[in-house]
Enzyme design. Structure first.
Site, mmCIF file in Angstrom:
data_model
loop_
_atom_site.group_PDB
_atom_site.id
_atom_site.type_symbol
_atom_site.label_atom_id
_atom_site.label_comp_id
_atom_site.label_asym_id
_atom_site.label_seq_id
_atom_site.Cartn_x
_atom_site.Cartn_y
_atom_site.Cartn_z
ATOM 1 N N CYS A 1 -8.986 -27.547 11.052
ATOM 2 C CA CYS A 1 -10.278 -28.229 11.033
ATOM 3 C C CYS A 1 -10.144 -29.737 10.831
ATOM 4 O O CYS A 1 -11.010 -30.497 11.288
ATOM 5 C CB CYS A 1 -11.160 -27.636 9.940
ATOM 6 N N CYS B 1 -8.838 -26.962 6.110
ATOM 7 C CA CYS B 1 -7.565 -26.482 6.649
ATOM 8 C C CYS B 1 -6.990 -27.463 7.678
ATOM 9 O O CYS B 1 -7.679 -28.367 8.172
ATOM 10 C CB CYS B 1 -7.729 -25.101 7.278
ATOM 11 N N GLY C 1 -0.897 5.845 2.667
ATOM 12 C CA GLY C 1 -1.904 6.889 2.798
ATOM 13 C C GLY C 1 -2.918 6.607 3.882
ATOM 14 O O GLY C 1 -3.273 7.492 4.658
ATOM 15 N N PHE C 2 -3.401 5.363 3.974
ATOM 16 C CA PHE C 2 -4.422 5.058 4.976
ATOM 17 C C PHE C 2 -3.846 5.125 6.382
ATOM 18 O O PHE C 2 -4.508 5.591 7.310
ATOM 19 C CB PHE C 2 -5.031 3.674 4.729
ATOM 20 N N ASP D 1 0.842 -1.187 0.000
ATOM 21 C CA ASP D 1 0.000 0.000 0.000
ATOM 22 C C ASP D 1 0.878 1.238 0.000
ATOM 23 O O ASP D 1 2.101 1.154 0.105
ATOM 24 C CB ASP D 1 -0.957 -0.025 1.187
ATOM 25 N N SER D 2 0.276 2.392 -0.118
ATOM 26 C CA SER D 2 1.065 3.615 -0.274
ATOM 27 C C SER D 2 1.477 4.248 1.041
ATOM 28 O O SER D 2 2.343 5.111 1.080
ATOM 29 C CB SER D 2 0.251 4.642 -1.059
ATOM 30 N N CYS E 1 -14.580 -26.989 6.073
ATOM 31 C CA CYS E 1 -13.249 -26.426 5.836
ATOM 32 C C CYS E 1 -12.204 -27.538 5.752
ATOM 33 O O CYS E 1 -12.234 -28.503 6.526
ATOM 34 C CB CYS E 1 -12.887 -25.441 6.940
ATOM 35 N N HIS F 1 -6.891 -21.307 10.164
ATOM 36 C CA HIS F 1 -8.266 -21.550 9.725
ATOM 37 C C HIS F 1 -8.874 -20.337 9.037
ATOM 38 O O HIS F 1 -9.437 -20.447 7.934
ATOM 39 C CB HIS F 1 -9.162 -21.959 10.895
ATOM 40 N N ASP G 1 -8.518 -7.160 0.336
ATOM 41 C CA ASP G 1 -7.551 -7.421 1.408
ATOM 42 C C ASP G 1 -8.123 -6.953 2.728
ATOM 43 O O ASP G 1 -8.987 -6.067 2.758
ATOM 44 C CB ASP G 1 -6.232 -6.682 1.148
ATOM 45 N N GLY H 1 -11.135 4.411 0.687
ATOM 46 C CA GLY H 1 -12.067 5.231 1.449
ATOM 47 C C GLY H 1 -13.410 4.596 1.714
ATOM 48 O O GLY H 1 -14.356 5.278 2.116
#
Length: 375
Positions: free
Chosen positions: A311, A308, A98-99, A95-96, A306, A337, A268, A218
């Site tokens: 599980c 995984c 910014g957030f 990411d940049s 599931c 999981h 994400d 945003g």
């Protein structure tokens, strides 16, 4: 000469219009729609790169702001870049910053040149602007870099949203001018808060800048979900069909379903590992706080559907015991999981799109998924 990046639209679901595609990158292909786990500090919390591969991860995220502050992009570049530093041989998106700067509302100042802020680590004075963000991300060597943007809060007035959007556009131009690394894709980010005209304007302006892909920023910042979906309805038809669309910071199962329905390709969120460490797991029927007393003698798997490691080997009772006892393994098993649950969900979504049955998948999802146990 073959381009290092390209998006291939493979199929559009006849039933729903949802998209099936693949994003080609120097470190491998990314099937879309895709969920991208977040490795903020060059590590997905409680997970090793090998485990991430085993659960089917195709791409990871890392955080420009955090890696800039610690250990620093120069050290990572000296180590051979982010892929080698963290021993991850598949695509990475950064990411940049910014957030993260946006979230430091009380200790930062936004001006045209960029953002001055205090480090959350030691209080030192720091600066990130469009050019700085590009320099950091190019030094990290991620496959996909994000333009530096201004994220508006929810709620905010029209004037604030418009000013933030227009600054985001100016900064996007500066990022595009400064970015030179050919083996790294640069995505622009649509802003405009929760005003339809601003969102549509932002989508058009960034589309005309001709980025390789587009983030939608945003959203998921406290607004009701129907408001977010309404904004997506306005944005995605404007963005180029032949380029990927990334809904930033969104990671609950229902949002995946609704985002894909509206033409989103990439998602994400840190939610999967964050709630795992606190004793909450995702299931096909909704979230379960497995630390709670009712699961003390529940000897079934976290989710019977599931596949995984957690599980297929352990019960809810055992997982609860580990979490209540403060054992690190409890958080790890819950993380395995939750991550696999979301990755597998996207695998099922891609299969439904390919079979032209995504609306059937959506209907079945809501029949079993208890929204009262949602986030």
């Amino acid at each position: 000469m073959q381009k290092p990046f390209s998006y291939e639209l493979l199929h559009v679901c006849k039933q729903s219009g949802a998209r099936l595609g693949v994003l080609h990158t120097p470190h491998g292909d990314i099937p879309t729609p895709i969920y991208m786990p977040v490795g903020t500090a060059a590590c997905v919390k409680a997970m090793t790169p090998r485990e991430m591969e085993e659960i089917g991860t195709k791409i990871l995220l890392s955080n420009t702001y955090h890696l800039h502050l610690r250990p620093g992009e120069d050290l990572i570049r000296e180590a051979g870049g982010l892929h080698r530093f963290m021993d991850w041989h598949h695509p990475i998106l950064t990411d940049s910053g910014g957030f993260q700067v946006f979230s430091l509302a009380g200790i930062r100042t936004i001006k045209e040149e960029g953002v001055t802020f205090q480090s959350h680590l030691d209080g030192s004075r720091q600066f990130i602007g469009p050019e700085t963000s590009m320099d950091i991300q190019q030094a990290l060597g991620s496959d996909i870099a994000m333009a530096f943007d201004v994220c508006s809060p929810y709620p905010c007035d029209y004037k604030t949203a418009k000013e933030a959007m227009e600054r985001t556009h100016r900064w996007a131009e500066r990022c595009k001018t400064h970015h030179t690394r050919e083996d790294q894709a640069l995505f622009g980010i649509v802003q405009g808060a929760f005003y339809e005209d601003l969102r549509m304007e932002s989508a058009r302006v960034l589309r005309d800048m001709d980025f390789i892909g587009y983030g939608i920023g945003g959203l998921s910042v406290g607004e009701p979900k129907p408001v977010m979906y309404d904004m997506l309805d306005k944005i995605t038809p404007i963005l180029p069909e032949e380029k990927p669309r990334y809904l930033m910071g969104v990671g609950t199962p229902d949002c995946f379903v609704e985002g894909v329905l509206r033409g989103v390709d990439m998602f994400d969120c840190v939610l999967a590992t964050r709630i795992a460490r606190n004793g909450t797991v995702l299931t096909s029927k909704g979230r379960v706080v497995v630390k709670n007393a009712p699961y003390a003698r529940d000897f079934g798997p976290v989710d019977e559907n599931c596949d995984c490691y957690t599980c297929t080997h352990f019960s809810r009772a055992y997982l609860r015991h580990l979490l209540k006892a403060g054992e690190i393994t409890g958080g790890r098993l819950a993380s395995i999981h939750n991550l696999r649950f979301l990755i597998h969900m996207m695998e099922e979504i891609r299969e439904a799109i390919a079979a032209d049955s995504f609306l059937d998948y959506r209907e079945a999802f809501y029949k079993r998924y208890d929204l009262s146990r949602n986030f």
